[in-house]
Enzyme design. Sequence first.
Site, PDB file in Angstrom:
ATOM      1  N   ASP A 178     -59.814  25.277 -19.444  1.00 53.95           N
ATOM      2  CA  ASP A 178     -60.880  25.170 -18.444  1.00 53.95           C
ATOM      3  C   ASP A 178     -61.586  26.490 -18.169  1.00 53.95           C
ATOM      4  O   ASP A 178     -62.003  26.763 -17.042  1.00 53.95           O
ATOM      5  CB  ASP A 178     -60.325  24.607 -17.114  1.00 53.95           C
ATOM      6  CG  ASP A 178     -59.662  23.268 -17.324  1.00 53.95           C
ATOM      7  OD1 ASP A 178     -60.153  22.494 -18.159  1.00 53.95           O
ATOM      8  OD2 ASP A 178     -58.647  23.004 -16.656  1.00 53.95           O
ATOM      9  N   GLY A 211     -61.498  18.768 -21.608  1.00 54.92           N
ATOM     10  CA  GLY A 211     -62.649  18.290 -20.858  1.00 54.92           C
ATOM     11  C   GLY A 211     -63.660  19.413 -20.816  1.00 54.92           C
ATOM     12  O   GLY A 211     -63.479  20.370 -20.080  1.00 54.92           O
ATOM     13  N   HIS A 212     -64.678  19.335 -21.654  1.00 54.91           N
ATOM     14  CA  HIS A 212     -65.637  20.435 -21.765  1.00 54.91           C
ATOM     15  C   HIS A 212     -66.948  20.068 -21.079  1.00 54.91           C
ATOM     16  O   HIS A 212     -67.678  19.198 -21.535  1.00 54.91           O
ATOM     17  CB  HIS A 212     -65.841  20.800 -23.235  1.00 54.91           C
ATOM     18  CG  HIS A 212     -64.593  21.349 -23.856  1.00 54.91           C
ATOM     19  ND1 HIS A 212     -64.491  21.734 -25.155  1.00 54.91           N
ATOM     20  CD2 HIS A 212     -63.370  21.585 -23.316  1.00 54.91           C
ATOM     21  CE1 HIS A 212     -63.264  22.186 -25.398  1.00 54.91           C
ATOM     22  NE2 HIS A 212     -62.573  22.086 -24.289  1.00 54.91           N
ATOM     23  N   LYS A 257     -65.366  26.896 -21.904  1.00 58.36           N
ATOM     24  CA  LYS A 257     -65.642  26.942 -23.352  1.00 58.36           C
ATOM     25  C   LYS A 257     -66.844  26.066 -23.704  1.00 58.36           C
ATOM     26  O   LYS A 257     -67.664  26.441 -24.538  1.00 58.36           O
ATOM     27  CB  LYS A 257     -64.407  26.462 -24.138  1.00 58.36           C
ATOM     28  CG  LYS A 257     -63.187  27.336 -23.943  1.00 58.36           C
ATOM     29  CD  LYS A 257     -61.980  26.799 -24.715  1.00 58.36           C
ATOM     30  CE  LYS A 257     -61.398  25.526 -24.143  1.00 58.36           C
ATOM     31  NZ  LYS A 257     -60.744  25.667 -22.841  1.00 58.36           N
ATOM     32  N   GLN A 276     -58.117  23.652 -24.841  1.00 59.28           N
ATOM     33  CA  GLN A 276     -57.001  24.274 -24.106  1.00 59.28           C
ATOM     34  C   GLN A 276     -57.141  25.806 -24.113  1.00 59.28           C
ATOM     35  O   GLN A 276     -58.215  26.319 -24.339  1.00 59.28           O
ATOM     36  CB  GLN A 276     -55.635  23.837 -24.673  1.00 59.28           C
ATOM     37  CG  GLN A 276     -55.301  22.365 -24.448  1.00 59.28           C
ATOM     38  CD  GLN A 276     -55.967  21.422 -25.427  1.00 59.28           C
ATOM     39  OE1 GLN A 276     -55.856  21.584 -26.626  1.00 59.28           O
ATOM     40  NE2 GLN A 276     -56.663  20.421 -24.926  1.00 59.28           N
TER      41      GLN A 276
HETATM   42  P1  IMO Z   1     -59.646  22.229 -21.975  1.00 59.93           P
HETATM   43  O1  IMO Z   1     -60.028  22.098 -23.420  1.00 59.93           O
HETATM   44  C1  IMO Z   1     -56.560  22.647 -18.955  1.00 59.93           C
HETATM   45  C2  IMO Z   1     -52.609  20.993 -19.878  1.00 59.93           C
HETATM   46  C3  IMO Z   1     -52.146  19.817 -19.068  1.00 59.93           C
HETATM   47  C4  IMO Z   1     -50.651  20.083 -19.033  1.00 59.93           C
HETATM   48  C5  IMO Z   1     -50.380  20.623 -20.437  1.00 59.93           C
HETATM   49  C6  IMO Z   1     -49.868  19.584 -21.413  1.00 59.93           C
HETATM   50  O2  IMO Z   1     -60.506  21.477 -21.038  1.00 59.93           O
HETATM   51  O3  IMO Z   1     -59.508  23.674 -21.610  1.00 59.93           O
HETATM   52  P2  IMO Z   1     -51.087  17.587 -22.666  1.00 59.93           P
HETATM   53  O4  IMO Z   1     -51.829  16.391 -22.128  1.00 59.93           O
HETATM   54  O5  IMO Z   1     -51.918  18.477 -23.516  1.00 59.93           O
HETATM   55  O6  IMO Z   1     -49.790  17.215 -23.313  1.00 59.93           O
HETATM   56  O7  IMO Z   1     -50.682  18.423 -21.354  1.00 59.93           O
HETATM   57  O8  IMO Z   1     -51.619  21.131 -20.893  1.00 59.93           O
HETATM   58  N1  IMO Z   1     -53.918  20.826 -20.555  1.00 59.93           N
HETATM   59  C7  IMO Z   1     -55.051  21.419 -20.140  1.00 59.93           C
HETATM   60  N2  IMO Z   1     -55.309  22.189 -19.065  1.00 59.93           N
HETATM   61  N3  IMO Z   1     -57.532  22.421 -19.846  1.00 59.93           N
HETATM   62  C8  IMO Z   1     -57.293  21.680 -20.943  1.00 59.93           C
HETATM   63  O9  IMO Z   1     -58.201  21.527 -21.920  1.00 59.93           O
HETATM   64  C9  IMO Z   1     -56.009  21.102 -21.118  1.00 59.93           C
HETATM   65  N4  IMO Z   1     -55.445  20.321 -22.055  1.00 59.93           N
HETATM   66  C10 IMO Z   1     -54.163  20.180 -21.701  1.00 59.93           C
HETATM   67  O10 IMO Z   1     -52.705  19.823 -17.777  1.00 59.93           O
HETATM   68  O11 IMO Z   1     -50.361  21.101 -18.119  1.00 59.93           O
HETATM   69 MG    MG Z   2     -61.544  21.565 -19.322  1.00 59.47          MG
END
Ligand code: IMO
Ligand code: MG
Length: 425
Positions: free
Chosen positions: A13, A40-41, A16, A223
């Site tokens: 988050d 979630g972009h 990106k 992530q």
């Molecule tokens: P973006 O691309 C923030 C976190 C989840 C959880 C951990 C594992 O938007 O930056 P998962 O569903 O992947 O098995 O969950 O990773 N998580 C994220 N946190 N931004 C994301 O993606 C995330 N994708 C997974 O909240 O702590």
């Molecule tokens: Mg996000």
Amino acid sequence: MSVLALVGGQWGDEGKGKVIDSLAAKAHMVVRYAGGDNAGHTTVNPHGTFRLHLIPSGIFYDDVRCIIGNGVVVNPAVLLREIAELHEHGVGTRNLVVSDRAHLIMPYHILLDKLEEQRRGHGAIGTTQRGIGPAFVDKVARTGLRVGELLDPQGFRRRLEVAMELKNALLTALYNHPPLSVDEVYRDYMNFATQLRDYIGDALPMVHDAIGRGDTIMLEGAQGALLDTDFGSYPFVTSSSPLAGGATVGSGIGPTHIDRVLGVFKAYATRVGGGPMPTELHDEMANFIREKAGEYGATTGRPRRCGWFDGVAGRFSVRINGMTDVALTHLDIFDGFKSIKVCTSYVVEGRHTTDFPTTADTLSRCEPVYEELPGWDECTEDISDFADLPQNARRYVNTISDLLGCRVSLVSMGPKREQIIEVRT
Ligand code: IMO
Ligand code: MG
């Protein structure tokens, strides 16, 4: 020629989507290389406000080819919804390609993600419950189904039966859950296949032809480094590699082709889900940042945990990614702050350290040591030249750069595509 890997520097988050949407104006191709619809972009551009989970954030440009790479796990239902939403807003998807090597998220993955989280109880990871972990487990266990298999109905059916025999045994025996119907899953996925057929292909020749032509390619991370399976605060991590290393494997581009690794960091820190976060705030300041910045998950709507910028974690992230430069986002959130803290080291067991610890347990015992910097009153949202930023804002950016040991090349304020400025030093 230029291949740029854009990676999240923190716990995801970081903004990106916005940075890709801004930079893609000069790109020929954007490839998503990791994760799935746990991402979630958010992008705000002339077409509207979008939260993309699977489709690369370059999709808003007609002439940018957007690839969902082999390193991504794809939930076809989510992908189709996303395509439909773009079409509703007049955004075309003619240039979208889904790698036939990408793995499919199946209904049993989503179910198992939920059931496993329940079973973990207090130790829950706080996953997005999108089936990401179980889908990557199957990929590595060699029982996964790939996107390309959707185009071979008989083969798909055979492999689905084998996979589901195992999953149904697990669901019924361990979780006391009724089995899923192979017929229903098969029917749904064949339906998806019909709708997705034209998007599915071998992305590799496209990627390498683009490299051969000297095109500009952007590899879009999902992530962040601190959620990496190897280097994050294990087990509170995701199940693929958000790192620049993951970008090579997840797109089929060798490391020698990557010219630039741009790390995206927010000016403060957020984390969503479980696991330690040394600079987390539990006071009014956390609420203030959360409300001002709208720090609620784009995928799950969960309130994000907020805190000060963590320079120890940040430096670690720069190192494991080999970042060449950094984009610092959401700087305007600090407009009007009297002072701003940044974490420069940790104290653990009475000792100072600037090394990011190996275990989540040690990280949870790290006390942040802060440096306090003066804030600024001015509104920075519409400033378009680095030199015009308030002196203390520039000082903040330079402090982050020194802490990270990496040049900040871009600073972003606000959510819109054009609210991004180059840092010239
Ligand atoms: P973006 O691309 C923030 C976190 C989840 C959880 C951990 C594992 O938007 O930056 P998962 O569903 O992947 O098995 O969950 O990773 N998580 C994220 N946190 N931004 C994301 O993606 C995330 N994708 C997974 O909240 O702590
Ligand atoms: Mg996000």
